[in-house]
Each structure stands twice: as C-alpha cells, then as structure tokens.
Design a protein around this motif. Structure first.
Motif, short mmCIF file in Angstrom:
data_model
loop_
_atom_site.label_atom_id
_atom_site.label_comp_id
_atom_site.label_asym_id
_atom_site.label_seq_id
_atom_site.Cartn_x
_atom_site.Cartn_y
_atom_site.Cartn_z
N MET A 1 0.85 -1.17 0.00
CA MET A 1 0.00 0.00 0.00
C MET A 1 0.90 1.24 0.00
N THR A 2 0.51 2.22 -0.79
CA THR A 2 1.33 3.42 -0.89
C THR A 2 1.14 4.31 0.34
N GLN A 3 2.07 5.24 0.50
CA GLN A 3 1.98 6.19 1.62
C GLN A 3 0.69 7.02 1.52
N LYS A 4 0.33 7.38 0.31
CA LYS A 4 -0.90 8.17 0.09
C LYS A 4 -2.13 7.37 0.52
N GLU A 5 -2.16 6.09 0.20
CA GLU A 5 -3.28 5.24 0.60
C GLU A 5 -3.34 5.08 2.12
N LEU A 6 -2.18 4.93 2.76
CA LEU A 6 -2.14 4.82 4.21
C LEU A 6 -2.66 6.10 4.88
N LEU A 7 -2.27 7.25 4.34
CA LEU A 7 -2.76 8.51 4.88
C LEU A 7 -4.27 8.64 4.71
N TYR A 8 -4.78 8.17 3.58
CA TYR A 8 -6.21 8.20 3.34
C TYR A 8 -6.93 7.33 4.38
N LEU A 9 -6.43 6.15 4.64
CA LEU A 9 -7.04 5.27 5.64
C LEU A 9 -7.02 5.89 7.02
N GLU A 10 -5.89 6.49 7.39
CA GLU A 10 -5.79 7.14 8.70
C GLU A 10 -6.79 8.28 8.81
N ASP A 11 -6.97 9.03 7.74
CA ASP A 11 -7.93 10.12 7.71
C ASP A 11 -9.35 9.59 7.85
N ALA A 12 -9.65 8.50 7.17
CA ALA A 12 -10.98 7.89 7.23
C ALA A 12 -11.27 7.38 8.64
N VAL A 13 -10.27 6.80 9.31
CA VAL A 13 -10.44 6.35 10.70
C VAL A 13 -10.77 7.54 11.59
N GLY A 14 -10.07 8.65 11.39
CA GLY A 14 -10.32 9.86 12.17
C GLY A 14 -11.74 10.37 11.97
N HIS A 15 -12.22 10.33 10.74
CA HIS A 15 -13.60 10.77 10.46
C HIS A 15 -14.60 9.87 11.17
N GLU A 16 -14.36 8.57 11.13
CA GLU A 16 -15.27 7.63 11.79
C GLU A 16 -15.25 7.84 13.31
N GLN A 17 -14.08 8.11 13.88
CA GLN A 17 -13.99 8.37 15.32
C GLN A 17 -14.80 9.61 15.68
N ASN A 18 -14.74 10.64 14.85
CA ASN A 18 -15.53 11.85 15.10
C ASN A 18 -17.01 11.56 15.01
#
Length: 63
Positions: A1-18
């Motif tokens: 998985m690319t760094q960009k994809e990992l950052l996208y996943l981390e961002d999506a997790v943050g949105h779900e936590q909110n």
C-alpha cells in the motif's frame, strides 16, 4: 500500500472516530426511544466501519 493510501485510511479512521463521538453524544441527549434505537444502529455502523479500516491498517503494519 502506498503512503498516500495509508494517509487516506488514517484520515478515514479519524472521520469515523468523530462520527462515533458525535453520535454517542447525540444518543445521550435524546429522549425519543425510537430515535435512540435508530441512532444506536448508526453508531454500530460507524463502529464497524472504523474496525474494518483499523484492520486494514493493522494488516499493512504486519507486512
């Protein structure tokens, strides 16, 4: 998985936590039981999505 994809996943997790936090706060303020039941279903949906995203991140860290 690319760094960009990992950052996208981390961002999506943050949105779900909110969303989980906001939904939980909303449930605690509601008085209508039917609406509470509906919102609890929404809460479970977002918890499931967050868990799936976390699983993807954990799987990536194991490789």
């Amino acid at each position: 998985m690319t760094q960009k994809e990992l950052l996208y996943l981390e961002d999506a997790v943050g949105h779900e936590q909110n969303l989980i936090k906001i939904t939980t706060q909303t449930i605690n303020m509601l008085q209508d039981n039917k609406l509470k039941i509906f919102m609890e279903g929404q809460l479970k949906t977002h918890e499931d999505i967050k868990n799936k995203l976390m699983g993807l991140l954990e799987g990536e860290s194991n490789e």
